[in-house]
Design a protein around this motif. Structure first.
Motif, PDB file in Angstrom:
ATOM      1  N   GLY A  81       1.388  -7.698  -2.120  1.00  0.00           N
ATOM      2  CA  GLY A  81       0.803  -9.030  -2.013  1.00  0.00           C
ATOM      3  C   GLY A  81      -0.713  -8.993  -2.021  1.00  0.00           C
ATOM      4  O   GLY A  81      -1.337  -8.003  -2.404  1.00  0.00           O
ATOM      5  N   THR A  82      -1.326 -10.077  -1.564  1.00  0.00           N
ATOM      6  CA  THR A  82      -2.784 -10.225  -1.576  1.00  0.00           C
ATOM      7  C   THR A  82      -3.320 -10.343  -0.153  1.00  0.00           C
ATOM      8  O   THR A  82      -2.711 -10.996   0.693  1.00  0.00           O
ATOM      9  CB  THR A  82      -3.191 -11.479  -2.372  1.00  0.00           C
ATOM     10  OG1 THR A  82      -2.768 -11.319  -3.723  1.00  0.00           O
ATOM     11  CG2 THR A  82      -4.693 -11.698  -2.344  1.00  0.00           C
ATOM     12  N   GLY A 142       3.795  -8.973   2.069  1.00  0.00           N
ATOM     13  CA  GLY A 142       3.899  -8.311   3.355  1.00  0.00           C
ATOM     14  C   GLY A 142       4.360  -6.887   3.224  1.00  0.00           C
ATOM     15  O   GLY A 142       3.658  -6.025   2.744  1.00  0.00           O
ATOM     16  N   ASP A 143       5.581  -6.594   3.627  1.00  0.00           N
ATOM     17  CA  ASP A 143       6.115  -5.245   3.648  1.00  0.00           C
ATOM     18  C   ASP A 143       7.456  -5.254   2.948  1.00  0.00           C
ATOM     19  O   ASP A 143       8.440  -5.793   3.441  1.00  0.00           O
ATOM     20  CB  ASP A 143       6.264  -4.784   5.106  1.00  0.00           C
ATOM     21  CG  ASP A 143       6.539  -3.295   5.206  1.00  0.00           C
ATOM     22  OD1 ASP A 143       7.149  -2.758   4.273  1.00  0.00           O
ATOM     23  OD2 ASP A 143       6.141  -2.698   6.220  1.00  0.00           O
ATOM     24  N   SER A 144       7.506  -4.696   1.776  1.00  0.00           N
ATOM     25  CA  SER A 144       8.735  -4.685   1.000  1.00  0.00           C
ATOM     26  C   SER A 144       9.285  -3.274   0.928  1.00  0.00           C
ATOM     27  O   SER A 144       8.705  -2.404   0.290  1.00  0.00           O
ATOM     28  CB  SER A 144       8.461  -5.226  -0.412  1.00  0.00           C
ATOM     29  OG  SER A 144       9.613  -5.150  -1.200  1.00  0.00           O
ATOM     30  N   GLY A 145      10.390  -3.047   1.642  1.00  0.00           N
ATOM     31  CA  GLY A 145      10.979  -1.719   1.632  1.00  0.00           C
ATOM     32  C   GLY A 145      10.040  -0.672   2.191  1.00  0.00           C
ATOM     33  O   GLY A 145      10.054   0.481   1.757  1.00  0.00           O
ATOM     34  N   HIS A 164      -2.961   1.538  -1.041  1.00  0.00           N
ATOM     35  CA  HIS A 164      -1.836   0.600  -1.128  1.00  0.00           C
ATOM     36  C   HIS A 164      -1.905  -0.110  -2.480  1.00  0.00           C
ATOM     37  O   HIS A 164      -2.352  -1.269  -2.558  1.00  0.00           O
ATOM     38  CB  HIS A 164      -1.889  -0.397   0.025  1.00  0.00           C
ATOM     39  CG  HIS A 164      -1.874   0.251   1.378  1.00  0.00           C
ATOM     40  ND1 HIS A 164      -0.722   0.712   1.961  1.00  0.00           N
ATOM     41  CD2 HIS A 164      -2.897   0.534   2.231  1.00  0.00           C
ATOM     42  CE1 HIS A 164      -1.021   1.243   3.139  1.00  0.00           C
ATOM     43  NE2 HIS A 164      -2.328   1.152   3.325  1.00  0.00           N
ATOM     44  N   PRO A 165      -1.483   0.554  -3.545  1.00  0.00           N
ATOM     45  CA  PRO A 165      -1.659   0.016  -4.909  1.00  0.00           C
ATOM     46  C   PRO A 165      -0.960  -1.300  -5.191  1.00  0.00           C
ATOM     47  O   PRO A 165      -1.297  -1.977  -6.161  1.00  0.00           O
ATOM     48  CB  PRO A 165      -1.104   1.139  -5.795  1.00  0.00           C
ATOM     49  CG  PRO A 165      -0.291   2.002  -4.895  1.00  0.00           C
ATOM     50  CD  PRO A 165      -0.881   1.889  -3.537  1.00  0.00           C
ATOM     51  N   LYS A 166       0.011  -1.684  -4.369  1.00  0.00           N
ATOM     52  CA  LYS A 166       0.683  -2.964  -4.593  1.00  0.00           C
ATOM     53  C   LYS A 166       0.011  -4.120  -3.847  1.00  0.00           C
ATOM     54  O   LYS A 166       0.485  -5.247  -3.898  1.00  0.00           O
ATOM     55  CB  LYS A 166       2.156  -2.865  -4.190  1.00  0.00           C
ATOM     56  CG  LYS A 166       2.972  -1.979  -5.128  1.00  0.00           C
ATOM     57  CD  LYS A 166       4.445  -2.075  -4.825  1.00  0.00           C
ATOM     58  CE  LYS A 166       5.259  -1.239  -5.820  1.00  0.00           C
ATOM     59  NZ  LYS A 166       6.715  -1.334  -5.554  1.00  0.00           N
ATOM     60  N   VAL A 167      -1.080  -3.797  -3.153  1.00  0.00           N
ATOM     61  CA  VAL A 167      -1.841  -4.838  -2.446  1.00  0.00           C
ATOM     62  C   VAL A 167      -3.122  -5.119  -3.222  1.00  0.00           C
ATOM     63  O   VAL A 167      -3.846  -4.199  -3.605  1.00  0.00           O
ATOM     64  CB  VAL A 167      -2.197  -4.409  -1.009  1.00  0.00           C
ATOM     65  CG1 VAL A 167      -3.048  -5.488  -0.330  1.00  0.00           C
ATOM     66  CG2 VAL A 167      -0.935  -4.149  -0.196  1.00  0.00           C
ATOM     67  N   HIS A 168      -3.384  -6.382  -3.453  1.00  0.00           N
ATOM     68  CA  HIS A 168      -4.647  -6.796  -4.084  1.00  0.00           C
ATOM     69  C   HIS A 168      -5.567  -7.356  -3.002  1.00  0.00           C
ATOM     70  O   HIS A 168      -5.198  -8.275  -2.274  1.00  0.00           O
ATOM     71  CB  HIS A 168      -4.407  -7.867  -5.147  1.00  0.00           C
ATOM     72  CG  HIS A 168      -5.672  -8.493  -5.653  1.00  0.00           C
ATOM     73  ND1 HIS A 168      -6.643  -7.785  -6.320  1.00  0.00           N
ATOM     74  CD2 HIS A 168      -6.134  -9.773  -5.555  1.00  0.00           C
ATOM     75  CE1 HIS A 168      -7.647  -8.585  -6.619  1.00  0.00           C
ATOM     76  NE2 HIS A 168      -7.369  -9.791  -6.176  1.00  0.00           N
ATOM     77  N   VAL A 169      -6.755  -6.768  -2.888  1.00  0.00           N
ATOM     78  CA  VAL A 169      -7.752  -7.273  -1.951  1.00  0.00           C
ATOM     79  C   VAL A 169      -8.644  -8.267  -2.682  1.00  0.00           C
ATOM     80  O   VAL A 169      -9.331  -7.913  -3.649  1.00  0.00           O
ATOM     81  CB  VAL A 169      -8.611  -6.145  -1.361  1.00  0.00           C
ATOM     82  CG1 VAL A 169      -9.722  -6.726  -0.482  1.00  0.00           C
ATOM     83  CG2 VAL A 169      -7.746  -5.189  -0.546  1.00  0.00           C
TER      84      VAL A 169
END
Length: 425
Positions: free
Chosen positions: A41-42, A33-36, A68-73
């Motif tokens: 996440g995915t 989700g939203d971390s800091g 959003h490099p920390k999100v995997h689509v």
């Protein structure tokens, strides 16, 4: 659209798709989700686009990861004909539904009524809503809430082979009566059949119905209309076109068969939508891309009209990564991505601002289809709207095979509607 049998819930597929549905979807999303303040996440995205479109949509979807490099689509292409039942099966079983789905406009109210979609009001998913075409917004709402963001809008047009019509010495028909009269000349001069008629898909029945001044239902007054005189005439029109050999048809696989016939030049015309522009141009008949012409769908005896279609982006109510999903919908429905979609696929944007971009404004298919969309007929955006097509499909088949008269088909469709819509007259 795009497309297989539009808007039909293939309930027979539900059990068989159970295992396939659980193999991908919202269950993989994690709790990032939203971390800091940073999304992670995915996000699993079910894309229902066709073979000519899916590579573009995959690339666009994966572009979200650059922002959003920390999100995997997790991109999953789901065949259009399977998507409705597959989503219902996964969402209803609370296992395997995607976080975000490219949802046909007629599905939104149905899915929302079942509680499968997250309301988007007040979320980041709905960005610059005053930029949306007003007619694109109607299908996103249900009972006062918004359950989708408009992503593509479309309608039907008449695709035609300019060379074949020129060889036959006929003009582009403005009515189905004109088309029928030109058919013998087209056959004699070119060997091609005048029209491919989608007998397998009830969405393609609507121009015939609208052309006779009719509609399926009047949702405002809660009245069934398809079994009136206009409905009878519409069934008669498709029957006459096929019986006179002005048109060829199939009971199944119409999407593939129609496109092949058009590409090979065995038919001179076909009623189709923007989603098949690139597919048609890949055929030998259109090696010269300028040979593909597009005109308004022919009219009937009293009117001319084509249904409004398109695609929205919806978020699964059970997603474990809602914040990233909202952001993904915002990105995929943005003016930037809609412009890229148009430039790659000639699909029509839902944002007014995109039509002001010179590259979009000069697109020849936009020049035709935008006015056509502006004049398209809105379908009833009711929870049962998706189910209105199945009775039409059944009766189209009966009429085209001679198992029912147009009068019997119209009556049977009206009877089916009143069973489905308990409070309709």
């Amino acid at each position: 659209m795009r497309r297989g049998i539009r808007g039909i819930t293939a309930t027979a597929l539900v059990a068989g798709l159970a295992l396939a549905a659980t193999a991908c979807g919202g269950g993989d999303s994690g709790s990032g989700g939203d971390s800091g303040g940073e999304l992670s996440g995915t996000v699993t995205f079910w894309d229902t686009s066709n073979d000519a479109e899916k590579a573009t949509y995959r690339k666009l979807a994966e572009g979200f990861q650059q922002e959003h490099p920390k999100v995997h689509v997790k991109y999953v292409n789901v065949p259009f004909g399977d998507a409705n039942a597959k989503f219902k099966n996964a969402a209803g079983g609370n296992s395997g539904a995607p976080d975000v789905m490219r949802t046909e406009v007629a599905w939104v109210a149905d899915f929302a009524n079942l509680g499968y979609l997250a309301p988007l009001d007040g979320t980041p998913a709905l960005d610059k809503t005053d930029d949306y075409l007003p007619q694109a917004v109607g299908s996103t709402k249900f009972k006062g809430k918004t359950y989708a963001a408009p992503q593509v809008i479309d309608t039907l047009g008449l695709f035609y082979n300019k060379k074949l019509l020129k060889e036959a010495g006929v003009e582009v028909p403005k009515t189905f009566d004109e088309l029928a009269k030109a058919a013998k000349k087209i056959k004699a001069k070119t060997g091609a059949t005048a029209l491919y008629l989608r007998g397998d898909d009830p969405y393609w029945f609507l121009p015939y119905l609208y052309g006779e001044g009719g509609d399926m239902v009047n949702a405002r007054d809660k009245v069934v209309e398809i079994d009136d005189g206009a409905g009878v005439r519409a069934f008669k029109t498709i029957k006459d076109l096929v019986d006179s050999k002005a048109a060829v048809t199939d009971a199944t696989d119409g999407q593939e068969n129609q496109l092949k016939a058009l590409k090979d030049g065995t038919v001179a015309m076909a009623v189709d939508g923007p989603w098949d522009i690139e597919g048609a141009r890949a055929g030998k008949a259109f090696k010269d891309k300028k040979n593909l012409g597009v005109a308004p769908v022919p009219g009937g005896s009293t009117a001319q009209g084509s249904p409004q279609g398109g695609w929205n982006l919806s978020v699964y109510a059970g997603s474990k990564n809602l914040q990233a999903s909202y952001a993904f919908v915002k990105y995929m429905s943005s003016a930037k991505v809609q412009q890229q979609t148009n430039e790659k696929l000639s699909l029509l944007p839902t944002r007014k601002s995109v039509y002001e971009v010179p590259a979009v404004k000069s697109n020849e298919m936009v020049q035709f289809f935008k006015p056509a969309v502006d004049g398209a007929v809105q379908r009833p955006w009711i929870a049962e709207g998706n189910s209105l097509f199945e009775p039409v499909k059944v009766q189209m088949n009966k009429v085209l095979t001679g198992a029912a008269s147009p009068e019997q088909a119209a009556k049977a469709t009206g009877d089916a509607y009143r069973k489905l819509l308990k409070d309709y007259k």
